[in-house]
Design a protein around this motif. Structure first.
Motif, PDB file in Angstrom:
ATOM      1  N   LEU A  25       0.773  -1.192  -0.089  1.00 28.82           N
ATOM      2  CA  LEU A  25       0.157  -0.038   0.091  1.00 28.82           C
ATOM      3  C   LEU A  25       1.056   1.191   0.068  1.00 28.82           C
ATOM      4  CD1 LEU A  25      -2.717  -1.164   2.714  1.00 28.82           C
ATOM      5  CD2 LEU A  25      -2.805  -0.688   0.131  1.00 28.82           C
ATOM      6  N   LEU A  26       2.025   1.241   0.678  1.00 27.92           N
ATOM      7  CA  LEU A  26       2.955   2.329   0.620  1.00 27.92           C
ATOM      8  C   LEU A  26       3.705   2.518  -0.518  1.00 27.92           C
ATOM      9  CD1 LEU A  26       4.004   2.075   4.424  1.00 27.92           C
ATOM     10  CD2 LEU A  26       2.975   4.014   3.353  1.00 27.92           C
ATOM     11  N   ASP A  27       3.491   1.582  -1.402  1.00 24.12           N
ATOM     12  CA  ASP A  27       4.554   1.366  -2.641  1.00 24.12           C
ATOM     13  C   ASP A  27       6.221   1.225  -2.218  1.00 24.12           C
ATOM     14  OD1 ASP A  27       4.631   0.953  -5.274  1.00 24.12           O
ATOM     15  OD2 ASP A  27       4.419   3.148  -5.813  1.00 24.12           O
ATOM     16  N   ALA A  28       6.310   0.616  -1.010  1.00 24.03           N
ATOM     17  CA  ALA A  28       7.459   0.624  -0.569  1.00 24.03           C
ATOM     18  C   ALA A  28       8.205  -0.703  -1.104  1.00 24.03           C
ATOM     19  CB  ALA A  28       7.521   0.603   0.727  1.00 24.03           C
ATOM     20  N   PRO A  29       9.772  -0.754  -1.413  1.00 18.36           N
ATOM     21  CA  PRO A  29      10.523  -1.869  -1.735  1.00 18.36           C
ATOM     22  C   PRO A  29      10.368  -2.817  -0.802  1.00 18.36           C
ATOM     23  CG  PRO A  29      11.865  -0.030  -1.381  1.00 18.36           C
ATOM     24  CD  PRO A  29      10.474   0.786  -1.148  1.00 18.36           C
ATOM     25  N   ALA A  30      10.677  -4.104  -1.201  1.00 18.05           N
ATOM     26  CA  ALA A  30      11.043  -5.286  -0.003  1.00 18.05           C
ATOM     27  C   ALA A  30      11.993  -5.003   0.949  1.00 18.05           C
ATOM     28  CB  ALA A  30      11.232  -6.430  -0.935  1.00 18.05           C
ATOM     29  N   PRO A  31      11.765  -5.419   2.075  1.00 21.22           N
ATOM     30  CA  PRO A  31      12.946  -5.317   3.183  1.00 21.22           C
ATOM     31  C   PRO A  31      14.280  -5.471   2.709  1.00 21.22           C
ATOM     32  CG  PRO A  31      11.488  -7.241   3.663  1.00 21.22           C
ATOM     33  CD  PRO A  31      11.105  -6.723   2.379  1.00 21.22           C
ATOM     34  N   PRO A  32      15.391  -4.766   2.997  1.00 19.27           N
ATOM     35  CA  PRO A  32      16.758  -5.335   2.618  1.00 19.27           C
ATOM     36  C   PRO A  32      16.971  -6.758   3.227  1.00 19.27           C
ATOM     37  CG  PRO A  32      16.798  -4.147   4.392  1.00 19.27           C
ATOM     38  CD  PRO A  32      15.147  -4.033   4.073  1.00 19.27           C
ATOM     39  N   THR A  33      17.577  -7.523   2.280  1.00 19.45           N
ATOM     40  CA  THR A  33      18.095  -8.824   2.532  1.00 19.45           C
ATOM     41  C   THR A  33      18.966  -8.972   3.807  1.00 19.45           C
ATOM     42  OG1 THR A  33      19.513  -8.924   0.973  1.00 19.45           O
ATOM     43  CG2 THR A  33      17.624  -9.996   0.554  1.00 19.45           C
ATOM     44  N   PRO A  34      18.980  -9.843   4.523  1.00 18.15           N
ATOM     45  CA  PRO A  34      19.901 -10.143   5.720  1.00 18.15           C
ATOM     46  C   PRO A  34      21.232  -9.612   5.165  1.00 18.15           C
ATOM     47  CG  PRO A  34      18.430 -11.723   5.959  1.00 18.15           C
ATOM     48  CD  PRO A  34      18.340 -11.006   4.586  1.00 18.15           C
ATOM     49  N   SER A  35      22.070  -8.772   5.791  1.00 20.66           N
ATOM     50  CA  SER A  35      23.474  -8.465   5.288  1.00 20.66           C
ATOM     51  C   SER A  35      24.414  -9.493   5.982  1.00 20.66           C
ATOM     52  CB  SER A  35      23.866  -7.078   5.635  1.00 20.66           C
ATOM     53  OG  SER A  35      23.730  -6.805   7.070  1.00 20.66           O
TER      54      SER A  35
END
Ligand SMILES: [Zn+2]
Ligand SMILES: [Zn+2]
Length: 395
Positions: free
Chosen positions: A333-343
């Motif tokens: 809904l926020l048109d936000a990218p997927a969360p960062p992958t674990p670094s």
């Protein structure tokens, strides 16, 4: 698993462990939880926990490096755990404003907390979180995501349980079809929060009393609740945080904090402990206070939380079980990218993780600051830790 950290050739400064070694035996009977904490903190980074003999690959010095206790009340053992925890939160943060509310209690409720800390802290968490969710739903028509943190102290080690609540500014609409944001500088009215919080907390204690879950008589409990019902419950709101990076910094500051850091202890001698504190009444000025060693420990141990008690909890959109689905919907809904992958690489050693997250090299030689320490042998656990040299007054 205990991990080791190189001990530098630094001046012996007074630390909490010194104070405990000098005075804990004079503190009249300790609870099991308190005794466990005293044992862990006094043994931390001493021969009692064993360790490794290490040699610098540059200057050739041999240095014993003792294991750490990893107890969550230990001021020396928080940095890696804190960094790992904060890193794990990155995946749950949304690109929205976050707000920070603090829920405090009137002192007349403290007897409930002293007698049944585990139950009282859990009721406090629930009341604060449900308050934010309910007021957000009624004012904005949205369910927020919250991270709540229990602190029990003030700057002078006084006992003052309170909850820090870090919340998304707005949330998912009740029908789940849109993200409703709060105004940029204002989330929820604190006066309304404090009234709802008082109602929820007093009701929760009343139910617990009725169900006989508290070690206080029903008459005494009801007397305290009647007194609290006419008190003001203070909820205060801190400035909003502009996005995930600032939230992570906040979380890093609040989640793994303990009642006193070693840096604040100035002296431990003649049976007394002197420590620094910020005096809010004097505009946050740094002052010092001296307490008898036994009184200092008594105050410190009041902040030991029951074993396995979870001091940081998630609610609303971040509640366990619904989090993955709700966060994915919120991102959409926020048109936000997927969360960062674990670094963090899967097979990273603790030294590599420490270097990456804490920003210091745990194996750097504390003498030449050039070479690295290489393990040359084990040091077995010794049954009684050597007494440390008595600390001197620091400048
Ligand atoms: Zn060296
Ligand atoms: Zn420790």
């Amino acid at each position: 698993m205990a991990h080791c950290e190189a001990q530098g050739p630094r001046e012996v400064r007074p630390e909490l462990a010194h104070v405990l070694r000098s005075h804990a035996q004079d503190c009249s009977p300790l609870s099991n939880d308190e005794a466990r904490v005293v044992k862990a903190l006094t043994a931390c980074r001493t021969a009692a926990l064993g360790g490794h003999k290490q040699r610098c690959d540059h200057c050739g010095r041999e240095i014993p490096v003792y294991n750490s206790c990893r107890n969550r009340h230990c001021p020396k053992c928080q940095s890696l755990d804190q960094a790992l925890w904060v890193e794990a939160q990155m995946h749950d943060l949304l690109p929205v404003l976050y707000f920070h509310e603090v829920f405090t209690l009137p002192p007349c409720l403290i007897p409930f907390f002293r007698r049944d800390p585990g139950i009282a802290y859990a009721l406090l968490f629930e009341a604060a979180a449900k308050t934010v969710i309910e007021v957000c739903r009624s004012c904005l028509g949205a369910t927020p995501g919250l991270i709540a943190i229990l602190h029990t102290w003030n700057q002078q080690l006084g006992y003052l349980p309170h909850i820090h609540c870090i919340s998304t500014g707005g949330g998912l609409s009740l029908d789940g079809t849109q993200w409703i944001a709060s105004r940029p500088r204002f989330f929820l009215p604190v006066r309304k929060l404090s009234v709802v919080f008082r109602g929820k907390l007093l009701e929760a204690f009343e139910v617990a009393l009725t169900q006989d879950r508290l070690r206080i008589s029903e008459a005494a409990g009801r007397f305290l609740l009647r007194r609290a019902a006419i008190q003001k419950f203070v909820v205060y709101s801190k400035p909003p945080m502009a996005g995930p990076e600032q939230v992570l910094r906040y979380l890093g500051r609040y989640t793994h904090r303990i009642a006193i850091s070693n840096e604040r202890i100035v002296a431990c001698d003649n049976g007394e402990v002197t420590f620094r504190f910020k005096n809010r009444r004097h505009g946050g000025r740094t002052e010092t206070r001296t307490l008898g060693g036994v009184e200092f420990i008594r105050r410190f141990l009041r902040h030991v939380v029951p074993r396995r008690f979870v001091r940081v909890r998630h609610f609303g959109l971040l509640a366990n079980g619904i989090k993955v689905h709700r966060l994915a919907l919120a991102r959409q809904l926020l048109d936000a990218p997927a969360p960062p992958t674990p670094s963090s690489p899967q097979h990273e050693s603790w030294e590599e993780t420490y270097r990456r997250l804490v920003g210091k090299d745990p194996l750097l030689c504390p003498h030449c600051h050039i070479g690295h320490l290489v393990v040359i042998g084990d040091i077995p656990r010794s049954p009684s830790p050597p007494r440390m040299a008595s600390p001197s007054r620091s400048p």
